[in-house]
Design a protein around this motif. Structure first.
Motif, short mmCIF file in Angstrom:
data_model
loop_
_atom_site.label_atom_id
_atom_site.label_comp_id
_atom_site.label_asym_id
_atom_site.label_seq_id
_atom_site.Cartn_x
_atom_site.Cartn_y
_atom_site.Cartn_z
N THR A 104 0.84 -1.21 0.00
CA THR A 104 0.00 0.00 0.00
C THR A 104 0.86 1.25 0.00
O THR A 104 0.58 2.21 -0.73
N ILE A 105 1.91 1.25 0.83
CA ILE A 105 2.82 2.40 0.87
C ILE A 105 3.46 2.62 -0.50
O ILE A 105 3.53 3.75 -1.00
N ARG A 106 3.90 1.53 -1.11
CA ARG A 106 4.57 1.63 -2.41
C ARG A 106 3.62 2.15 -3.48
O ARG A 106 3.98 3.04 -4.26
N TYR A 107 2.40 1.65 -3.50
CA TYR A 107 1.42 2.10 -4.50
C TYR A 107 1.10 3.58 -4.31
O TYR A 107 1.03 4.35 -5.29
N THR A 108 0.93 4.01 -3.06
CA THR A 108 0.57 5.39 -2.78
C THR A 108 1.66 6.36 -3.21
O THR A 108 1.40 7.36 -3.88
N LEU A 109 2.90 6.07 -2.83
CA LEU A 109 4.00 6.99 -3.13
C LEU A 109 4.43 6.92 -4.59
O LEU A 109 4.81 7.93 -5.19
N LYS A 110 4.35 5.73 -5.17
CA LYS A 110 4.78 5.59 -6.57
C LYS A 110 3.84 6.32 -7.52
O LYS A 110 4.27 6.87 -8.54
N SER A 111 2.57 6.35 -7.18
CA SER A 111 1.58 6.98 -8.06
C SER A 111 1.41 8.47 -7.80
O SER A 111 0.71 9.16 -8.55
N SER A 112 2.07 8.99 -6.75
CA SER A 112 1.92 10.40 -6.42
C SER A 112 2.93 11.26 -7.19
O SER A 112 4.12 10.94 -7.21
N PRO A 113 2.48 12.38 -7.78
CA PRO A 113 3.42 13.25 -8.51
C PRO A 113 4.26 14.12 -7.58
O PRO A 113 5.19 14.79 -8.03
N ILE A 114 3.95 14.16 -6.30
CA ILE A 114 4.68 15.01 -5.37
C ILE A 114 5.54 14.21 -4.38
O ILE A 114 5.94 14.72 -3.33
N THR A 115 5.81 12.96 -4.70
CA THR A 115 6.68 12.15 -3.84
C THR A 115 8.05 12.81 -3.76
O THR A 115 8.67 13.07 -4.79
N PRO A 116 8.53 13.11 -2.56
CA PRO A 116 9.81 13.85 -2.42
C PRO A 116 10.99 13.09 -2.99
O PRO A 116 11.04 11.85 -2.97
N SER A 117 11.96 13.84 -3.50
CA SER A 117 13.18 13.23 -4.03
C SER A 117 14.14 12.92 -2.89
O SER A 117 14.16 13.59 -1.86
N LEU A 135 26.85 16.36 -0.02
CA LEU A 135 25.82 17.39 0.12
C LEU A 135 26.07 18.56 -0.84
O LEU A 135 25.12 19.20 -1.30
N ASN A 136 27.33 18.81 -1.16
CA ASN A 136 27.65 19.92 -2.06
C ASN A 136 27.24 19.65 -3.51
O ASN A 136 27.20 20.58 -4.32
N VAL A 137 26.94 18.40 -3.84
CA VAL A 137 26.44 18.09 -5.19
C VAL A 137 25.04 17.50 -5.14
O VAL A 137 24.54 16.96 -6.12
N CYS A 138 24.39 17.62 -3.97
CA CYS A 138 23.05 17.06 -3.77
C CYS A 138 21.99 18.13 -3.97
O CYS A 138 22.11 19.25 -3.44
N TYR A 139 20.92 17.78 -4.71
CA TYR A 139 19.83 18.72 -4.95
C TYR A 139 18.47 18.14 -4.57
O TYR A 139 17.43 18.67 -4.94
N SER A 140 18.46 17.05 -3.82
CA SER A 140 17.21 16.42 -3.43
C SER A 140 16.66 17.05 -2.15
O SER A 140 17.40 17.63 -1.35
N LYS A 141 15.37 16.90 -1.95
CA LYS A 141 14.71 17.40 -0.75
C LYS A 141 15.23 16.69 0.49
O LYS A 141 15.41 17.32 1.54
N TYR A 142 15.47 15.40 0.38
CA TYR A 142 15.99 14.60 1.50
C TYR A 142 17.22 13.82 1.02
O TYR A 142 17.40 13.60 -0.18
N PHE A 143 18.02 13.42 1.97
CA PHE A 143 19.15 12.56 1.64
C PHE A 143 19.31 11.48 2.70
O PHE A 143 18.89 11.65 3.85
N VAL A 144 19.89 10.38 2.27
CA VAL A 144 20.20 9.27 3.17
C VAL A 144 21.70 9.24 3.39
O VAL A 144 22.47 9.24 2.44
N ASN A 145 22.11 9.24 4.65
CA ASN A 145 23.52 9.08 5.02
C ASN A 145 23.73 7.60 5.34
O ASN A 145 23.12 7.07 6.26
N THR A 146 24.59 6.94 4.56
CA THR A 146 24.81 5.52 4.79
C THR A 146 26.27 5.19 4.53
O THR A 146 27.06 6.05 4.13
#
Length: 502
Positions: free
Chosen positions: A47-60, A161-172
């Motif tokens: 359900t989570i995957r369907y909801t976010l995948k089909s949304s045009p405003i899913t954050p990057s 981060l200096n080359v990142c342009y997404s709304k969110y980022f994952v540190n891993t």
């Protein structure tokens, strides 16, 4: 005089231990309530995957993964990152001046070419030498940054981060194996919160002993090697009791540096990661909290119980020794650099509750335990030990430790946080680890903590030394885990506690 000191110290230890138990019980209750609410209110993965995948405003989302001398696992791990299910994400691998073939392997495997880039220094980092993109459309999500060596992971994340342009980022960490549904699971608390979610953490467990195929964990197992088994149990307690408990009252003190999702804008406005920190995860989150509190903005720090990431833990005593010394030094940095936040009611529950807990029951614990051990030896030498009382107190502490072990296994079972290949075998190994941990693993980590504190005081060991990788087992591997453990022991010296790991 000695009798007075004896009674004073005895009362200190008694109330200190009682306070720790009360805090842990409260965290366990808070964790239970938080996990129960998620079980009732959060939909399943499909359900989570369907909801976010089909949304045009899913954050990057950008996944930033520093790499230093990772030639043994770099290709498997990048393919793992490329296999994540999420409609709007990219991968930024930051090569921190590797001396092996890490960069060459990436260039050859993914058909990378150097591209022009705008060097926007949003946060401090060592200079970027080159940025690479693939000529193959299959790998269009991948960016590789080659930079001057910074000596610390945090400097590499800043470069990302200096080359990142997404709304969110994952540190891993580049050696981590991320679950395909991880980004969907971690994004769900963000889109369902009325307040700004500045960070999301998820459960991370040991990769040691697991079977991987095509960059994914296909069989989750507990390692036969006792060191990763101890760490597996430690991580489960940390994430399913400690972090879930703190998140239930929105006072999570850290999101693991191995895997965490953050609001990019808040991180940059908070100054980015400390380029020389040994505890960049705690340090960054505390500065984000400080920024949000000073700005008067409501915020939330979320934690989810599902396993979203697997990391390879130290598999020899020497590797573990180096890791825990580094963690202890990082804890000293936090206490020293953020001392104004401790017991500071301006920062609400974080300053009045969480940080005092870290100082009292994580930072001070090795010191009090070592003092108690020395005091006990002195009492034995002068034949002043009340052995009946001593055994009763030890028995109570030991029983409480075992209770936490059984409780975390119950939480794991109810939440289905991990789909173990053989649940009863995994739980059996973890119970054995829980029985022996207070006698073997905990004393070892306590000694490591004390050495780390000493290194901090004399300002030694400032260079970050990454752990040498063993590599995870493949399904078609002809080598057994026992053979891998044997091979690891031959590498010897050249390889590289608390409720909440740093």
């Amino acid at each position: 005089m000695w009798v007075i000191l004896y009674y004073i110290f005895s009362y200190i230890v008694f109330f200190y231990t009682l306070g720790a138990m009360i805090f842990l019980v409260c965290l366990a209750v808070g964790s239970y309530r938080a996990q129960k609410a998620l079980l009732v209110n959060q939909p399943d993965d499909d359900t989570i995957r369907y909801t976010l995948k089909s949304s045009p405003i899913t954050p990057s989302v950008s996944i930033i993964a520093p790499a230093y001398n990772e030639e043994k696992t770099i290709l498997d791990n990048v393919y793992s990152l490329l296999g994540i299910y999420y409609p709007n994400y990219d991968i930024i691998i930051v090569n921190d001046g590797s001396k092996d073939k890490t960069l060459e392997l990436l260039i050859e495997e993914f058909k990378l070419v150097e591209v022009p880039f705008i060097n926007q220094k949003k946060v401090t980092s060592k200079p970027i030498k080159a940025v690479y993109k693939s000529t193959d459309d299959k790998f269009s999500q991948l960016t590789v940054v080659d930079k001057e060596p910074g000596g610390h992971k945090s400097d590499s994340v800043n470069a990302g981060l200096n080359v990142c342009y997404s709304k969110y980022f994952v540190n891993t960490d580049v050696d981590c194996i991320i679950e395909p549904m991880a980004l969907y699971r971690m994004m769900w608390p963000i889109i369902n919160s009325h307040d700004t979610v500045i960070g999301v953490g998820a459960t991370m467990l040991m990769l040691n002993g697991c079977i991987i195929e095509d960059g994914r964990v296909v069989e989750a197992k507990v390692s036969n090697n006792p060191l990763p088994a101890f760490q597996q149990l430690e991580y489960m307690r940390s994430f399913l009791i400690g972090k879930m408990g703190w998140s239930s009252i929105n006072t999570l003190p850290n999101i693991s540096g191995g895997f965490g999702l953050f609001d990019t804008e808040v991180v940059i406005k908070s100054g980015g990661y400390d380029p020389v920190s040994f505890a960049e995860d705690v340090d960054m989150l505390l500065r984000m909290v400080t920024y949000m509190e000073n700005s008067g903005r409501k915020f939330r720090i979320a934690q989810i119980p599902r396993v979203c990431c697997w990391t390879e833990g130290p598999f020899t005593p020497r590797l573990l020794f180096r890791q825990r010394i580094r963690w202890a030094r990082g804890l000293c940095e936090i206490v020293s650099n953020h001392r104004k936040l401790f017991f500071n009611y301006k920062f609400k529950k974080m300053g009045a509750m969480t940080l005092p807990y870290i100082f009292t029951y994580e930072f001070m614990a090795p010191i009090i335990e070592a003092t108690g051990f020395i005091f006990m030896i002195w009492l034995v030498l002068i034949d002043a030990v009340n052995w009946n009382t001593a055994f009763v107190i030890f028995g109570m502490i030991y029983f409480f430790s075992l209770s936490l072990t059984f409780l975390v296994l119950v939480y794991d079972f109810l939440n289905k946080a991990v789909h173990w290949k053989s649940t009863w075998k995994a739980y059996f190994k973890l119970i054995i680890a829980g029985i022996t941990e207070p006698l073997i693993f905990h004393p070892f980590t306590t000694v490591c903590s004390l050495i780390g504190y000493f290194n901090f005081l004399r300002k030694s060991g400032k260079v970050w030394k990454p752990m040498r990788r063993q590599g995870a087992k493949k399904r078609d591997s002809e080598n057994s885990e026992d053979q891998q453990n044997s091979d690891a022991s031959e590498l010897g010296g050249d390889i590289i506690t608390p409720i909440v790991p740093q």
